[in-house]
Design a protein around this motif. Structure first.
Motif, mmCIF file in Angstrom:
data_model
loop_
_atom_site.group_PDB
_atom_site.id
_atom_site.type_symbol
_atom_site.label_atom_id
_atom_site.label_comp_id
_atom_site.label_asym_id
_atom_site.label_seq_id
_atom_site.Cartn_x
_atom_site.Cartn_y
_atom_site.Cartn_z
ATOM 1 N N GLU A 66 -17.485 -48.219 -11.863
ATOM 2 C CA GLU A 66 -18.285 -48.211 -10.636
ATOM 3 C C GLU A 66 -18.594 -46.799 -10.155
ATOM 4 O OE1 GLU A 66 -16.761 -50.774 -7.602
ATOM 5 O OE2 GLU A 66 -17.609 -52.466 -8.699
ATOM 6 N N SER A 67 -18.261 -45.797 -10.947
ATOM 7 C CA SER A 67 -18.456 -44.420 -10.510
ATOM 8 C C SER A 67 -19.925 -44.050 -10.374
ATOM 9 C CB SER A 67 -17.768 -43.456 -11.479
ATOM 10 O OG SER A 67 -18.296 -43.599 -12.788
ATOM 11 N N GLY A 68 -20.825 -44.862 -10.919
ATOM 12 C CA GLY A 68 -22.251 -44.598 -10.781
ATOM 13 C C GLY A 68 -22.944 -45.499 -9.782
ATOM 14 N N LEU A 69 -22.201 -46.347 -9.073
ATOM 15 C CA LEU A 69 -22.790 -47.264 -8.094
ATOM 16 C C LEU A 69 -22.628 -46.665 -6.699
ATOM 17 C CD1 LEU A 69 -21.522 -50.716 -9.410
ATOM 18 C CD2 LEU A 69 -23.779 -49.698 -9.704
ATOM 19 N N ALA A 70 -23.733 -46.262 -6.119
ATOM 20 C CA ALA A 70 -23.678 -45.569 -4.828
ATOM 21 C C ALA A 70 -22.962 -46.398 -3.774
ATOM 22 C CB ALA A 70 -25.092 -45.242 -4.359
ATOM 23 N N TRP A 140 -12.650 -41.019 -9.675
ATOM 24 C CA TRP A 140 -13.583 -42.023 -10.161
ATOM 25 C C TRP A 140 -14.469 -42.586 -9.054
ATOM 26 C CZ3 TRP A 140 -9.435 -44.718 -13.635
ATOM 27 C CH2 TRP A 140 -9.457 -44.142 -14.915
ATOM 28 N N ALA A 141 -14.363 -42.069 -7.859
ATOM 29 C CA ALA A 141 -15.216 -42.555 -6.773
ATOM 30 C C ALA A 141 -16.661 -42.142 -7.041
ATOM 31 C CB ALA A 141 -14.754 -41.975 -5.436
ATOM 32 N N LEU A 163 -6.793 -39.207 6.448
ATOM 33 C CA LEU A 163 -7.362 -39.527 5.145
ATOM 34 C C LEU A 163 -6.419 -39.001 4.074
ATOM 35 C CD1 LEU A 163 -9.635 -40.561 3.325
ATOM 36 C CD2 LEU A 163 -10.799 -38.362 3.640
ATOM 37 N N LEU A 164 -5.870 -39.913 3.282
ATOM 38 C CA LEU A 164 -4.934 -39.562 2.224
ATOM 39 C C LEU A 164 -5.597 -39.873 0.889
ATOM 40 C CD1 LEU A 164 -2.108 -38.580 1.423
ATOM 41 C CD2 LEU A 164 -1.290 -40.938 1.678
ATOM 42 N N ILE A 165 -5.804 -38.839 0.097
ATOM 43 C CA ILE A 165 -6.547 -38.951 -1.161
ATOM 44 C C ILE A 165 -5.616 -38.644 -2.323
ATOM 45 C CG2 ILE A 165 -8.352 -37.862 -2.563
ATOM 46 C CD1 ILE A 165 -9.905 -37.381 0.020
ATOM 47 N N ALA A 166 -5.683 -39.461 -3.348
ATOM 48 C CA ALA A 166 -4.963 -39.180 -4.593
ATOM 49 C C ALA A 166 -5.986 -39.000 -5.705
ATOM 50 C CB ALA A 166 -4.013 -40.318 -4.939
ATOM 51 N N THR A 167 -5.791 -37.955 -6.510
ATOM 52 C CA THR A 167 -6.756 -37.668 -7.565
ATOM 53 C C THR A 167 -6.075 -36.971 -8.726
ATOM 54 O OG1 THR A 167 -8.861 -36.583 -8.051
ATOM 55 C CG2 THR A 167 -7.360 -35.428 -6.593
#
Length: 974
Positions: A66-70, A140-141, A163-167
């Motif tokens: 889904e990384s290309g779905l806005a 992958w967002a 906002l807690l982000i994991a990457t």
């Protein structure tokens, strides 16, 4: 790892606890947890979510398919609070509804507007106990979601949102998230690894085994756990020897492959569908599997093998390695069949974008049907503001397009979308690819125009000018190309090019009303408008013609007039207006004021018909500037900024704010000008608009010069010059250099100011601008007179008199009178001229800067003429005016003159607005102008709660308690 068994993460847990404490106390923020796969990022996020109460928790997880779905990730995150959108300002609400698919998108949505709506919605959802947003697998967002979340993350200081982000830790994610607080997650040490191993296996590992496993796995928790599961209790406890080699890395993957191989064929096919779906949506997965004749119960063996977890709302793989192993084990034909089944399932469910993505994945070779489906999906993403994702989809569509012209068209659209999405490198690549396939002359012209726009935004402005003029040679009927060329010429400071453009506009056939001049969609980061049309380094108007009056009889016969074409009455009004402005500007730059002035005045007479068009307002500001009517130019520039904030032109904000900030400076509102340029600089940097950043830096340098902030002025000016000189932005280089000259003038270094401003006027295209030469003429007169160089002062005055011969502005007449007074030998004559100047300024609410400087000069002359009482009155006025403006050095100079006139003065008083941050000042100014909190939020890309928070801090800083007090304070021209 289980949420209660996070071993060895005390520092990371402390950081998360601090974030949660901030959320509960109303001071939000962001935290990025980055590390390699399996290091425990998701476990830390689960830990945070489990301890966030009473705060609300929203979750989203990026998925590679889904990384290309806005806005796919954003839809996950915000779906539970979508019902709160009615509380948002209308433009933000409509943009968010469009992005999330809750309603048809606005006619033109913008990524900044969507991002501002996301910020407002998050703050609305934080009531009453706070909000924690947990975003896993951020790498992958999709790009649209990532951009919106990052926009919000930079602006969370005023609310109870965390906002807690994991990457994953990659160079790309480090760059993308560089502005946010980071917590790198590394492997466990041997002690923490032993604790974790014991909790997972129920067997206490021996110290030697724990050390060996930690060394072999780097302490990666997932690798530790997977390895431990392949060991016996005896091996873990040290009673039996460990296998040699240990089952690590590829061996773990091989173990997954062995488990998959043992599953029934139907189960493997079901897992393949789930792996390619990405979302884990049971409905889509089961529907697609049914099309492959795979029954729903085929999942059960995979669950029993511990490879997946299946629930009513999601089917999830135990680890990304399992998903990768499933895909690797399938052949190409099997994968295509699964994608086709998923495409059909999504089509049945009305999910056209996902259908198009799976069709593309199943395609073998060019396929126009699939390419068209992708193009339609890209258009939907673009309409919602997901320009970067639209660019990716259009690029894939182009790859599948069999016909060369259609392929070039889609690549061109991909280039535009990438630029609008803040991806300049991708935009240039798509543009180059489009050029390889394009053969149609109209498309080649459009590509050249885009290339020129890209250069004008972030590259060499002289190159942009050349590109536009070359394109205009090949497509002589395109008014839009000549408008772009005029903008580039203004940026470079090339008046000869401006005059040439005006002559070419003169002979351009008029477009019929029903056929407006063709304007292909341009990157909205710079609409069809002049560059900083209100730009003016000093206090007056903008675009300077190269004033070389000619004998009308010596001019060649003009082949036509911009308003005299046979088709003029049927011409589209917008084109007629633009034609008149370009022709008028060109005539003035050629020295033909008799022709240029009437053209521009006729153009301005039609402005009310396009008063809600930001680009037209900016061209109107250019026309007013050339007519010497700086007050009108400033008004048009400010209105353009307001229009852009509230319309689909939001993406132009960094550029439009150049003009709005300059307009505020021209109207003596230096603090507000600084606030606007601070906002514009941040937005320009976020959007990759390098040349717009240079404009804001130069304006900030001038504001700092007026305040006497020497270090800040020099820093900002040098930053602007570092961009402007190599990019041949003569206008920006000129304003930055002007700031340094004004700094010297304000601090009393008259000889140095004289040298700087004289050199500024002589600088050629790319290093300076006639705009700056004219706009600084009054300052050159003052610096030369103060330095004792009377011939230079008279020369600068003559230059100003030539340009201002047709000025109808009281401000311009006042400036002329002031400069004449500076070179007058007789004190009585000088006093009369300065009093005349003040009379011209008396009814001008934006002339506080001119009034203060004139009052200071008048006080000095009156004191010299021994008219002490009158001198004191004028000097007191100057002291108070400079204090209100925050012009510290000028206030000190006026106080010195007042003391010399025999009146003691106290220390300089503080500027009331100096205590406010740029954000607070922007909010205060809009509130003072009558805007509600919701209106302010819409204009500044904030949430109403953020506006309320800032006002709560503004009132005590200014010593006031109401909006009425704010109106009284800011209504004085501060």
């Amino acid at each position: 790892m289980p949420g209660d068994a996070i071993a060895g993460r005390q520092a990371e847990i402390a950081a998360v606890t601090a974030l949660l404490d901030g959320v509960r106390s109303g001071t939000g923020g962001a935290l990025v947890v980055r590390g390699e796969p399996g290091v425990g990022k998701s476990a830390l996020l689960r830990h945070a979510a489990g301890r966030a109460a009473p705060a609300r928790v929203l979750r989203a997880t990026g998925a590679e398919p889904e990384s290309g779905l806005a806005f796919a990730a954003l839809h996950q995150l915000l779906r539970p609070v979508a019902g709160l959108t009615d509380a948002l300002p209308e433009p933000q609400r409509d943009a968010v509804h469009g992005a999330l698919g809750l309603a048809a998108p606005p006619a033109e949505s913008d990524r900044f507007l969507v991002a501002a709506g996301v910020l407002s919605l998050l703050e609305e959802a934080s009531r009453p106990h706070g909000l924690l947003c947990v975003v896993d697998d951020f790498h992958w967002a999709d790009r649209a979601s990532a951009d919106a979340l990052l926009f919000a993350a930079r602006r969370l200081e005023a609310g109870a949102v965390g906002l807690l982000i994991a990457t994953r830790d990659t160079p790309a994610t480090r760059h993308t998230l560089r502005d946010l607080p980071q917590r790198p997650l590394t492997g466990l040490d041997a002690g923490a690894a032993a604790t974790a191993l014991a909790s997972w296996t129920g067997t206490e590992p021996s110290p030697q085994v724990a050390a060996r496993l930690t060394e072999a796995t780097g302490g990666n928790p997932l690798a530790l756990r997977e390895t431990a599961e392949l060991l016996t209790p005896g091996q873990l406890s040290g009673r039996e020897p460990l296998p040699d080699p240990l089952p690590l890395g590829d061996r773990i993957a091989a173990a997954y492959e062995d488990r998959l191989a043992a599953l029934p064929d139907a189960t493997r096919r079901m897992l393949l569908v789930a792996a390619l779906d990405g979302r884990g949506d049971p409905g889509a997965i089961l529907a697609a599997a049914a099309r492959l004749d795979v029954p729903g119960h085929a999942l059960e063996p995979a669950e029993a093998a511990g490879l997946i977890e299946a629930g009513p709302t999601a089917i999830t793989f135990r680890h990304p390695l399992v998903r990768s192993a499933v895909q690797a084990a399938a052949g190409p034909a099997e994968r295509r069949a699964a994608h086709e089944a998923l495409a059909a399932a999504h089509g049945d469910a009305g999910e056209a974008d996902r259908r198009a993505a799976h069709l593309a994945a199943a395609a073998v070779g060019p396929d126009e049907t699939v390419a068209a489906a992708l193009s339609a999906a890209a258009e939907r993403a673009r309409a919602r503001g997901g320009h970067a994702d639209a660019a990716d989809v259009l690029t894939r569509a182009a790859q599948l397009t069999p016909e060369p012209h259609a392929r070039a068209r889609r690549l061109t659209d991909a280039a535009t979308a990438a630029w609008l999405g803040g991806r300049p490198g991708q935009a240039h690549s798509a543009l180059a690819a489009a050029h390889e396939h394009a053969t149609d002359p109209a498309l080649l012209t459009e590509l050249a125009q885009l290339r020129g726009r890209f250069a004008l935004n972030s590259g060499d402005a002289a190159d942009a000018l050349r590109i536009f003029l070359d394109a205009a040679d090949r497509a002589p009927g395109r008014l839009a190309l000549l408008a772009d060329a005029a903008e580039a010429a203004a940026c470079v400071g090339d008046t000869e090019a401006g005059a040439l453009i005006g002559r070419r506009v003169d002979v351009l056939p008029a477009a019929r009303r029903e056929e407006p001049a063709s304007r292909p969609e341009q990157p909205a980061t710079r609409p069809e408008q002049p560059a900083s049309v209100t730009e003016q380094p000093g206090d007056a108007a903008d675009v300077l013609p190269d004033v070389r009056p000619e004998d009308p009889a010596s001019r060649p016969e003009q082949p036509g007039s911009a308003t005299e074409h046979p088709d003029a009455r049927s011409e589209h009004p917008g084109d007629a207006f633009l034609r008149a402005v370009l022709a008028g500007c060109g005539a003035l730059e050629a020295g033909d004021r008799d022709r240029g002035v009437p053209l521009l005045r006729r153009a301005l007479a039609a402005v009310e018909d396009t008063a809600d068009d930001a680009a037209a307002l900016l061209w109107a500001a250019a026309a007013a500037s050339l007519l010497g009517e700086s007050d009108a130019a400033a008004g048009y520039g400010a209105r353009a900024g307001s229009v852009a904030r509230m319309s689909s032109l939001a993406g132009t904000l960094p550029v439009v704010l150049e003009n709005a900030a300059t307009a505020e400076r021209m109207n003596s509102r230096f603090a507000h000008s600084e606030a606007l340029s601070t906002e514009g600089l941040a937005l320009a940097r976020e959007a990759g608009l390098t040349n717009s950043a240079a404009a804001h830096l130069a304006n900030l340098a001038v504001c700092a010069a007026v305040r006497g902030q020497e270090d800040l002025c020099r820093t900002r000016a040098q930053e602007a010059l570092a961009i402007a000189i190599p990019h041949r932005l003569g206008l920006r280089a000129g304003v930055a250099s002007y700031a340094l000259g004004m700094l010297d003038l304000g601090l009393g270094r008259f000889d140095l100011a004289h040298r700087r401003l004289t050199a500024l006027a002589a600088a050629g295209p790319g290093a300076g601008s006639p705009v700056v030469a004219w706009g600084s003429a009054a300052d050159r007169v003052e610096a030369a007179a103060a330095a004792g160089d009377e011939p230079a002062a008279r020369g600068a005055l003559a230059f100003l008199e030539q340009w201002s011969a047709h000025a109808a502005s009281g401000r311009e007449r006042a400036r002329l009178a002031r400069c004449r007074a500076l070179v007058a030998a007789d004190d009585g004559e000088a006093v009369t001229l300065l009093e005349e100047a003040l009379h011209h300024l008396a009814s001008d609410p934006g002339a506080a800067w001119d009034q203060a400087r004139t009052a200071l000069l008048l006080g000095e002359r009156l004191r010299r003429a021994r008219r002490i009482a009158e001198a004191r009155d004028r000097l007191r006025d100057a002291v108070e005016a400079f204090r209100r403006l925050g012009a510290g050095p000028w206030e000190q100079r006026a106080r010195g003159e007042l003391r010399a006139a025999g009146e003691s003065t106290g220390p300089a008083g503080p500027d009331a607005l100096a205590a406010l941050t740029p954000q607070e000042l922007r909010i205060a100014r809009l509130v003072a102008d009558g805007a509600s909190n919701k209106d302010v939020a819409a204009r500044l890309f904030l949430s109403p709660r953020t506006v309320e928070y800032h006002l709560y801090k503004v009132y005590p800083k200014l010593g006031i308690s109401s909006r009425a007090d704010l109106v009284r304070l800011l209504g004085r021209g501060c």
